[in-house]
Design an enzyme around this catalytic site. Structure first.
Site, PDB file in Angstrom:
ATOM      1  N   LYS A   1      21.006  29.449  15.554  1.00  0.00           N
ATOM      2  CA  LYS A   1      22.356  29.696  16.070  1.00  0.00           C
ATOM      3  C   LYS A   1      22.348  29.763  17.592  1.00  0.00           C
ATOM      4  O   LYS A   1      23.244  29.221  18.256  1.00  0.00           O
ATOM      5  CB  LYS A   1      22.904  31.013  15.474  1.00  0.00           C
TER       6      LYS A   1
ATOM      7  N   GLN B   1      23.779  39.084  10.846  1.00  0.00           N
ATOM      8  CA  GLN B   1      22.947  38.231  10.002  1.00  0.00           C
ATOM      9  C   GLN B   1      22.602  38.966   8.702  1.00  0.00           C
ATOM     10  O   GLN B   1      22.109  40.089   8.735  1.00  0.00           O
ATOM     11  CB  GLN B   1      21.665  37.861  10.777  1.00  0.00           C
TER      12      GLN B   1
ATOM     13  N   ASP C   1      32.153  34.007  10.699  1.00  0.00           N
ATOM     14  CA  ASP C   1      31.519  33.655   9.417  1.00  0.00           C
ATOM     15  C   ASP C   1      32.577  33.518   8.318  1.00  0.00           C
ATOM     16  O   ASP C   1      32.299  32.977   7.253  1.00  0.00           O
ATOM     17  CB  ASP C   1      30.527  34.762   8.996  1.00  0.00           C
TER      18      ASP C   1
END
Ligand code: NAD
Length: 284
Positions: free
Chosen positions: A52, A96, A119
């Site tokens: 990322k 995460q 997300d």
């Protein structure tokens, strides 16, 4: 023989568009920024976070990598999230997953403001997706849709079968296919006659997490096959859920693993981060 849907190529196209959008925002004095929080030392998560950060650099997006020790308490994590949520210089915010067992993932996800939830995991964004309102789409299903669209095969009215019903892949992938007027079937661990159901799919999305789960006899001739799985086979090689060689004999289009959905997932996160920065700039 199926045409390979090249994740690398499609992801590069998405990232190029994102980079152009980022450049425009920077000219207006806004530097899009994604903050990624990681708790503990999960090796797979470390690889994902590194990816990322690299993608952000490629697109011109600033990234903040916040690495907290495994023993971080839930409250400490929530405090860090609140700090980043209130920071006007941070446009996208994600934690995460998975988190260490002593931290409740749902509570943590819901602490992310929906406008920074790149997300697309918060209940607000999931709800908006369900009713067709503007929202951040979860990156993996959004990437699958881009890959299906890239084939030029029309989705409307087609039989689409999704294997898997997780909140982050299976369910939203089915919802996005429904939004484009596919006739959608969701299969899962209790589904009966799975082979027959799949063999009738014009579009087949596999998100199970088992190497070689989808065999050649489950593929309808000419189908679009999207392999979301990320597994290791008996030889330790990275592979998807689909027996690629057998499926490619029958499918019209197929995604490889590696080089498929995973790369598009990463690209869609960049797209969401750009959109977050654009929307927040407009809201000022
Ligand atoms: P999950 O474990 O949450 O869900 C797996 C699903 O498979 C479940 O809904 C279950 O009902 C279904 N399933 C299990 N056994 C089955 C069976 N015998 N028949 C039919 N269905 C069955 O997993 P997930 O988070 O949805 O991820 C699925 C796979 O996709 C994993 O390999 C994961 O690593 C991968 N993944 C890839 C990306 C990417 O970017 N490419 C992103 C997320 C997940």
């Amino acid at each position: 023989m199926a045409i390979r849907i090249e994740g690398k190529l499609l992801a590069a196209q998405v990232k190029e568009r994102v980079a152009a959008g980022v450049k425009e925002l920077k000219e207006k004095g806004i530097e899009p920024c994604l903050a990624v929080i990681m708790v503990g030392e999960n090796p797979a998560s470390q690889v994902y976070v590194k990816g990322k950060v690299k993608d952000c650099a490629e697109c011109g997006i600033k990234s903040l990598e916040i690495h907290l020790p495994a023993e971080t308490t839930q409250n400490e994590l929530l405090q860090k999230l609140a700090e980043l949520a209130g920071d006007a210089g941070v446009h996208g915010l994600l934690v995460q997953l998975p988190l260490p067992a002593h931290i409740d993932e749902k509570t943590v996800i819901e602490a992310i403001p929906p406008q920074k939830d790149v997300d697309g995991f918060t209940a607000v964004n999931v709800g908006r997706m369900m009713i067709g309102e503007e929202c951040f789409l979860p990156c993996t299903p959004a990437g699958c849709m881009e890959m299906i669209r890239s084939t030029g095969v029309s989705i409307s009215g087609k039989n689409a079968v999704v294997i898997g019903r997780s909140n982050i892949v299976g369910k939203p992938a089915a919802m996005l296919l429904l939004r484009e007027n596919a006739t959608v079937t969701i299969c899962h661990s209790r589904t009966e006659n799975l082979k027959q159901v799949c063999a009738n799919a014009d579009i087949l999305v596999a998100a199970v997490g088992r190497a070689g789960f989808v065999t050649g006899d489950m593929i309808k001739p000419g189908a679009v096959v999207i392999d979301v799985g990320i597994n290791r086979n008996a030889q330790g090689k990275l592979c998807g859920d689909v027996d690629y060689d057998a499926a490619a004999e029958k499918a019209g289009y197929i995604t490889p693993v590696p080089g498929g959905v995973g790369l598009m997932t990463r690209a869609m996160l960049m797209q969401n981060t750009l959109q977050a920065a654009q929307k927040q700039a407009l809201a000022k």
